[in-house]
Design an enzyme around this catalytic site. Sequence first.
Site, PDB file in Angstrom:
ATOM      1  N   LYS A 170       0.859  -1.197   0.000  1.00 26.06           N
ATOM      2  CA  LYS A 170       0.000   0.000   0.000  1.00 26.06           C
ATOM      3  C   LYS A 170       0.885   1.233   0.000  1.00 26.06           C
ATOM      4  O   LYS A 170       1.777   1.384   0.841  1.00 26.06           O
ATOM      5  CB  LYS A 170      -0.865   0.024   1.254  1.00 26.06           C
TER       6      LYS A 170
HETATM    7  O1  G3P Z   1      -9.017   0.112   3.965  1.00 26.23           O
HETATM    8  C1  G3P Z   1      -9.046   1.424   4.468  1.00 26.23           C
HETATM    9  C2  G3P Z   1      -9.727   1.454   5.755  1.00 26.23           C
HETATM   10  O2  G3P Z   1      -9.055   0.652   6.677  1.00 26.23           O
HETATM   11  C3  G3P Z   1      -9.961   2.800   6.333  1.00 26.23           C
HETATM   12  O3  G3P Z   1     -11.145   2.680   7.013  1.00 26.23           O
HETATM   13  O4  G3P Z   1     -12.816   3.087   8.717  1.00 26.23           O
HETATM   14  O5  G3P Z   1     -10.482   3.955   9.032  1.00 26.23           O
HETATM   15  O6  G3P Z   1     -12.005   4.982   7.356  1.00 26.23           O
HETATM   16  P1  G3P Z   1     -11.635   3.743   8.093  1.00 26.23           P
END
Ligand code: G3P
Length: 218
Positions: A83
């Site tokens: 990533k």
């Molecule tokens: O894959 C990206 C994800 O982990 C981010 O999610 O819930 O932290 O916005 P969030």
Amino acid sequence: MKFFIDTANLEQIKEMQALGIIDGVTTNPTLLAKEGAEPIEQLRKICQVVDGPVSGEVIGLTTEEMINEARELSKIAPNIVVKIPFTKNGIKAVKILEPEGIKTNVTLVFSQNQVLIAAKAGASYISPFIGRLMDNGQNEIDMLWESMEILNAYDFKSELIVASIRNTRHVIESAKMGAHIATIPFNVLEKMFKHPNTDQGLEAFLKDWEKLQGELKK
Ligand code: G3P
């Protein structure tokens, strides 16, 4: 449509993997920090459980740092995907890593412009964070539709990973537009299995069946 699970938790991965519905895993520094384990070791363990792509993220901010970290991460297992945050340095790193055979997943993507640039750079995967767009009051679904239109309009090899999914509706909207992948948190996957009518219906079927057995014995 492929389902990835968005977690670094081995138990959650194993539970969903056992159901046969998981095609890959995405992690990020926050998700790995939650587990409290040494990140490289945790990624290694995840790669032993899952055959599909497993994303681990670089921390460095310069192109050189990202490339060096990506090369190290890629040694963990053949299914590691690196990533890379969407920055100018990140895009430069993608241009160097992809021809080396190191698959990249451009992350922290929030606009159609960023999707187009990451696709042009040759990223294997692009991850728009739709939940965070929603939190900002932006139309996350329109952003996804236009991103898919852009990818489909040309011969880009990039696959879209719908990320930062907050609810089951996000998964359904992604499926409707033919998004390649949704990376889904454990709690949302759990909700996708549930419907009260299924539970009530099953209970009623079993009750009626038992009643019949009782009557037949009379
Ligand atoms: O894959 C990206 C994800 O982990 C981010 O999610 O819930 O932290 O916005 P969030």
